[in-house]
Design an enzyme around this catalytic site. Sequence first.
Site, PDB file in Angstrom:
ATOM      1  N   HIS A 156      -5.564  15.081  -7.874  1.00  0.00           N
ATOM      2  CA  HIS A 156      -5.751  13.694  -8.291  1.00  0.00           C
ATOM      3  C   HIS A 156      -4.982  13.343  -9.559  1.00  0.00           C
ATOM      4  CE1 HIS A 156      -8.718  12.396  -5.317  1.00  0.00           C
ATOM      5  NE2 HIS A 156      -9.209  13.629  -5.372  1.00  0.00           N
ATOM      6  N   ASP A 201       0.857  -1.184   0.000  1.00  0.00           N
ATOM      7  CA  ASP A 201       0.000   0.000   0.000  1.00  0.00           C
ATOM      8  C   ASP A 201       0.894   1.234   0.000  1.00  0.00           C
ATOM      9  OD1 ASP A 201      -1.538   2.210   1.807  1.00  0.00           O
ATOM     10  OD2 ASP A 201      -2.985   1.000   0.716  1.00  0.00           O
ATOM     11  N   GLU A 209      -4.758   2.475  -3.995  1.00  0.00           N
ATOM     12  CA  GLU A 209      -3.291   2.549  -3.984  1.00  0.00           C
ATOM     13  C   GLU A 209      -2.658   1.230  -3.538  1.00  0.00           C
ATOM     14  OE1 GLU A 209      -5.427   4.305  -2.165  1.00  0.00           O
ATOM     15  OE2 GLU A 209      -4.734   4.600  -0.100  1.00  0.00           O
ATOM     16  N   ASP A 215      -2.656  10.156  -9.906  1.00  0.00           N
ATOM     17  CA  ASP A 215      -2.702   9.200 -11.020  1.00  0.00           C
ATOM     18  C   ASP A 215      -1.317   8.993 -11.617  1.00  0.00           C
ATOM     19  OD1 ASP A 215      -5.985  10.108 -12.418  1.00  0.00           O
ATOM     20  OD2 ASP A 215      -5.391   8.903 -10.664  1.00  0.00           O
ATOM     21  N   ASN A 235      -2.817  13.179  -3.013  1.00  0.00           N
ATOM     22  CA  ASN A 235      -3.997  13.659  -3.746  1.00  0.00           C
ATOM     23  C   ASN A 235      -4.474  15.014  -3.238  1.00  0.00           C
ATOM     24  OD1 ASN A 235      -4.450  11.628  -5.669  1.00  0.00           O
ATOM     25  ND2 ASN A 235      -5.435  10.302  -4.166  1.00  0.00           N
TER      26      ASN A 235
END
Length: 298
Positions: free
Chosen positions: A189, A176, A219, A193, A184
Amino acid sequence: MESAQFYLDIINQLQDGIYFVDKNREIKFWNHAAEKITGYKADMIVGKCCQTSGLNHIDREGRPLCSLGCPLFSTLTDGKQRQDQVLVRHRDGYRIPIHVNIFPIYQNGEIVGAVEVFTKDSPTVFEDDLIKNLSNIAMHDELTSLPNRRYLESFLSYRFEEYKRFGREFAVLFADIDNFHEVNNHYGHDAGDMVLKNIASSLNRNIRRNDLVGRWGGEEFVGVYSINAPFEIEIIAERFRSLVENTDAINNGNTIHTTVSVGITTIRSEDTIQTLLERADQLMYKSKRTGKNRISFQ
């Protein structure tokens, strides 16, 4: 009748897929293992001809066998036993490599049909170039192009069956990205990405042929790795952690550094797929609790 049912019960306990076709290639019998391997229940297949069953066998060059060189049809014609490696379409749309053995069935000296016995092929060919080209787009994550959760579950199921049958050990890694929500929130965002795509690109370029790493969701990433000895899992996990730590994303002139918390564990004789994944997940959370950007293994 009781004797016939007895033998049918035995056939339905086998782990190899078995089906019988008559001279017209109409499927007359489809065992439980065939259902499990392909996703098609017997009532979806029995009574249909091979050409219209949905299995859509192709060879390793992608050519349709039902219209070009079907080994089953050849055996029905000349009575010779055959073996081949083909790809069958699973009910969910993706391709499964299988090894087939085909035998003619005689009655009163004449061929009345054929039996095909099939097993999933070795995982060394599960993720080869042909499979990549033929895989349905639904089996890959749209953002990162990595195998998605559905693909991972299919591959994990296959490796689990391989372990039960042949004892081939493997490890499952759960990872993770640390503080991803802050990325973010701070950078947006689009930047998040980009982080995911860059990490995915690094992972994809550094995966061994017989292993698989994909995006589990959000994630989170999951890896399935072949191992020869238990000590290898620490090396695999540390390589994964270091790879992410050394992957940056550039967004509007800002260099975004990320780290990852990793848990990894090996398959055990008493495991189910669920317990294996849960143990890897809990080990990942152990890494989170003890400082992040680290590995935990068992």
